[in-house]
Scaffold this active site. Structure first.
Site, PDB file in Angstrom:
ATOM      1  N   PRO A 300       0.780  -1.249   0.000  1.00 25.41           N
ATOM      2  CA  PRO A 300       0.000   0.000   0.000  1.00 25.41           C
ATOM      3  C   PRO A 300       0.800   1.282   0.000  1.00 25.41           C
ATOM      4  O   PRO A 300       0.234   2.350  -0.222  1.00 25.41           O
ATOM      5  CB  PRO A 300      -0.820  -0.117   1.292  1.00 25.41           C
ATOM      6  N   GLY A 302       4.630   3.603  -0.860  1.00 22.38           N
ATOM      7  CA  GLY A 302       5.783   3.666  -1.731  1.00 22.38           C
ATOM      8  C   GLY A 302       6.914   2.844  -1.144  1.00 22.38           C
ATOM      9  O   GLY A 302       7.561   2.052  -1.832  1.00 22.38           O
ATOM     10  N   GLY A 303       7.156   3.037   0.126  1.00 20.62           N
ATOM     11  CA  GLY A 303       8.181   2.282   0.818  1.00 20.62           C
ATOM     12  C   GLY A 303       7.920   2.287   2.305  1.00 20.62           C
ATOM     13  O   GLY A 303       7.184   3.134   2.821  1.00 20.62           O
ATOM     14  N   HIS A 329      14.796   8.201   0.669  1.00 15.84           N
ATOM     15  CA  HIS A 329      13.902   8.510   1.793  1.00 15.84           C
ATOM     16  C   HIS A 329      13.893   7.380   2.818  1.00 15.84           C
ATOM     17  O   HIS A 329      14.079   7.616   4.022  1.00 15.84           O
ATOM     18  CB  HIS A 329      12.491   8.764   1.273  1.00 15.84           C
ATOM     19  N   GLU A 330      13.669   6.158   2.343  1.00 15.58           N
ATOM     20  CA  GLU A 330      13.604   5.037   3.280  1.00 15.58           C
ATOM     21  C   GLU A 330      14.950   4.809   3.953  1.00 15.58           C
ATOM     22  O   GLU A 330      15.016   4.447   5.136  1.00 15.58           O
ATOM     23  CB  GLU A 330      13.134   3.772   2.561  1.00 15.58           C
ATOM     24  N   GLU A 352       8.892  11.759   9.490  1.00 16.35           N
ATOM     25  CA  GLU A 352       8.742  11.977   8.051  1.00 16.35           C
ATOM     26  C   GLU A 352       9.312  13.308   7.562  1.00 16.35           C
ATOM     27  O   GLU A 352       9.892  13.382   6.481  1.00 16.35           O
ATOM     28  CB  GLU A 352       7.267  11.860   7.662  1.00 16.35           C
ATOM     29  N   TYR A 414       5.336  15.493   6.009  1.00 13.19           N
ATOM     30  CA  TYR A 414       6.499  15.293   5.144  1.00 13.19           C
ATOM     31  C   TYR A 414       7.086  16.628   4.669  1.00 13.19           C
ATOM     32  O   TYR A 414       8.252  16.936   4.915  1.00 13.19           O
ATOM     33  CB  TYR A 414       6.123  14.463   3.913  1.00 13.19           C
ATOM     34  N   LYS A 587      -1.320   5.862  -2.464  1.00 13.88           N
ATOM     35  CA  LYS A 587      -1.050   7.181  -3.036  1.00 13.88           C
ATOM     36  C   LYS A 587      -1.671   7.337  -4.410  1.00 13.88           C
ATOM     37  O   LYS A 587      -2.077   8.441  -4.793  1.00 13.88           O
ATOM     38  CB  LYS A 587       0.460   7.377  -3.128  1.00 13.88           C
TER      39      LYS A 587
END
Length: 635
Positions: A300, A302-303, A329-330, A352, A414, A587
């Site tokens: 569900p 992006g990462g 990001h991750e 975030e 974010y 998203k």
């Protein structure tokens, strides 16, 4: 985005060798790897039933079997408990768990009660266990087939089409549907696991695998994992399926289904370079390995930054690494989010927002300043768009959400968080700012944090005078709604060429040339800023000239489908149906259904027809968002 490794010594945890009760009395522990519990009022988590000041979980040992036929996980969870001397009970979180028995470390039965399920919000019910002096608790249990953290896929739902698949997604409070523990980000725990699965499936977890899998001789194998650093329990994650591994460096690599592995590897092949860039910025990567798994498209998000095993959506694969900001990001979460974690979800920007800033710095270091500035400009546009929609003073637009209003989407946690960090950097200079952020990570490593804590830290360790404190507007950024006036805006020239093309298209319908030479960020900027009301002829011309329906970048394809559906463009409906049938990333999925539902008699029947077919293929996180859309229409 974490890797666990053996911890020889951690000096920064000297203060974590005790935890505090509500009155501030120290409770000695047996290990240096026990993180403190914050006891200030703003650190109290209303999403857990736990009472960690009285009795808390410090370690979880799982011994579980994966049953793909019944789609159930079952076995035992052994919990190490740290309690005040006079504590009579410990309270855990549970959502649908079926308890078979609870004993102490010697096999003596312990009394327990399962409380009443909360009516909404996924909080579940309190599992209260009478300690009777026990320091170790063994819970035999089964997770329900509909455990919201788990998604079971049939072979037909995988790329290979031959074997079933399972993955978990625990954030924010879903892990209580398959693990009985204190499910709160402020109650960090070490953990270990033994997981059995049928051959030939492989199992990965957000801990370091211990040796090779053990053949049990009954068509099953056992896999062992250890996470010897205390983590918030939402970061305990697993995946099982027909997956293979390929190294991208001495400490990095990627797992994926065999048919996906080549594309996945090519997309993340520079991960080792990203790790090195991150370390140059803010210190050593402390988790040992950094591996990734590219999951089936129903994932569900992006990462997800699960330690030592970042979970990634296949939708980021574009063939040109243009969406690798996701990997950056991750990875950055290995410092902000995993190393230092929000104690309560109302302070999610600490994870975030700081990570989004860190991501941008990694992108600048590896891919160049132009790309970083363009991606920052897209983030800034998200803030402005959101504030224009909800109002600059709307509750929920402050970084710290104290419960007075629901946080307004990712543009706040974010992007506003990112620009808060960016503003501080521009105001005091990179050298000072980087020194502050690095000490923040070092001094709070493996510990929970709050907005008040980082505010106080900024006042103590960054601000040099009352005048500077006033100029930085720290309180306004963290605790007040809207966007403070001192925001460090992105370079207005970052998209000069694209913005000129937008103006030309809006004025005379001139479609840009050289589209294929534009970066993904430039293409997204164009599609997001052209006039939203388009005729069928205009949409057809745009698609014919730019090849939007055939793009290999799902971020760009999503923007095209969103534009087309908002204008009731019939030729886009079959592609949208295929997209929504094959991809479960929230998203993309929720906004496309929202656009269709907004189109009245034209769009609603299409949305309901597609959702009837796709709903069961979505993870609970994605499904819940679309369910709310459909419920609004019925209401």
């Amino acid at each position: 985005m974490y890797r666990a490794a053996t911890l020889a010594a951690i000096a920064v945890l000297a203060s974590a060798c005790t935890t505090m009760d509500a009155e501030g009395d120290a409770m000695p522990t047996d290990t240096a790897m026990v993180s403190p519990i914050l006891t200030t009022p703003e650190a109290v988590d209303d999403q857990t039933y736990a009472q960690p000041q009285v009795a808390r979980v410090t370690h979880v040992a799982l011994d579980l079997d994966l049953d793909f036929d019944s789609q159930r996980v079952g076995g035992t969870a052994t919990l190490d408990v740290l309690a005040k001397p006079d504590a009579e009970k410990i309270v855990l979180d549970s959502n649908g768990l079926m308890i078979r028995s609870i004993t102490d470390g010697q096999g003596r039965a312990l009394k327990y009660t399962m409380g009443t399920m909360a009516n909404e919000g996924g909080k579940g019910a309190p599992l209260t266990i009478m300690l009777d002096g026990a320091k170790k608790i063994v819970i035999a249990y089964d997770a329900p087939a509909d455990a919201e953290a788990l998604q079971w896929l049939t072979p037909e739902q995988t790329a290979g089409g031959k074997y079933p698949y399972l993955f978990s997604q625990g954030q924010a409070i879903l892990n209580r549907t398959w693990i009985p523990t204190q499910d709160s980000p402020g109650i960090r725990q070490t953990w270990e696991a033994r997981i059995t699965a049928p051959k030939p499936l492989d199992v990965v977890m957000s801990g370091v695998r211990q040796g090779e899998p053990e053949d049990l001789g009954n068509g099953r194998r056992a896999f062992r994992f250890v996470m010897d650093k205390p983590v918030p329990p939402y970061l305990i994650a697993l995946a099982a399926g027909d997956i293979d591994f390929r190294a991208t460096g001495p400490r990095t690599g990627v797992w994926a289904e065999p048919s996906t592995l080549d594309r996945a590897y090519n997309e993340v092949a520079d991960t080792e370079q990203l790790v090195e860039a991150a370390e140059e910025l803010y210190g050593d990567y402390r988790w040992g390995r950094y591996d990734m798994i590219v999951l089936p498209p129903s994932f569900p998000y992006g990462g997800m930054e699960n330690p030592v095993m970042t979970f990634l959506t296949p939708t980021f694969i574009a063939g040109d690494r243009s969406n690798n900001g996701l990997v950056a990001h991750e990875l950055a979460h290995s410092w902000s989010g995993n190393l230092v974690t929000n104690a309560v979800w109302g302070d999610g920007w600490l994870n975030e927002g700081v990570t989004s800033y860190f991501e941008n710095r990694i992108v600048e270091k590896v891919y160049g300043k132009k790309r970083a500035e363009q991606e920052a400009a897209l983030a800034y546009a998200n803030i402005i768009e959101t504030l224009n929609e909800v109002g600059a003073d709307a509750p929920g637009t402050a970084l710290h959400n104290d419960g007075d209003g629901e946080l307004i989407g990712s543009a706040i946690a974010y992007d506003k968080g990112h620009f808060f960090m960016r503003t501080l950097e521009r105001a005091v200079g990179r050298e000072r700012f980087d020194a502050w952020l690095r000490q923040w990570f070092d001094n709070h490593a493996f510990q929970p944090a709050t907005s008040q804590l980082i505010y106080d830290d900024l006042r103590t360790n960054l601000v040099r005078s009352p005048e500077e404190a006033k100029q930085l507007m720290l309180h306004e950024w963290i605790f007040e709604p809207g966007l403070p006036s001192n925001v460090a805006k992105p370079d207005p020239q970052a998209f000069a060429t694209v913005d000129a093309a937008v103006a030309a298209y809006a004025g005379s319908g001139t479609i840009p040339t050289g589209w294929n030479d534009w970066s993904a960020a430039e293409q997204m900027r164009f599609l997001d800023n052209i006039p939203k009301q388009r005729t069928a002829a205009q949409l057809a011309a745009l698609n014919d000239a730019l090849g939007l329906a055939d793009t290999g970048n799902n971020e760009v394809l999503f923007l095209w489908l969103e534009l087309a559906l908002a204008n009731r463009y019939d030729p886009a409906v079959p592609q949208a149906e295929t997209f929504l049938s094959e991809i479960g990333r929230a998203k993309f999925v929720r906004p496309l259904f929202a656009v269709l539902m907004d189109q009245g008699d034209w769009g609603k029947p299409i949305a309901k027809r597609i959702y009837a077919k796709t709903r069961d293929s979505y993870h609970a996180v994605t499904r819940a968002g679309v369910d709310r859309l459909m419920a609004k229409d019925e209401g």
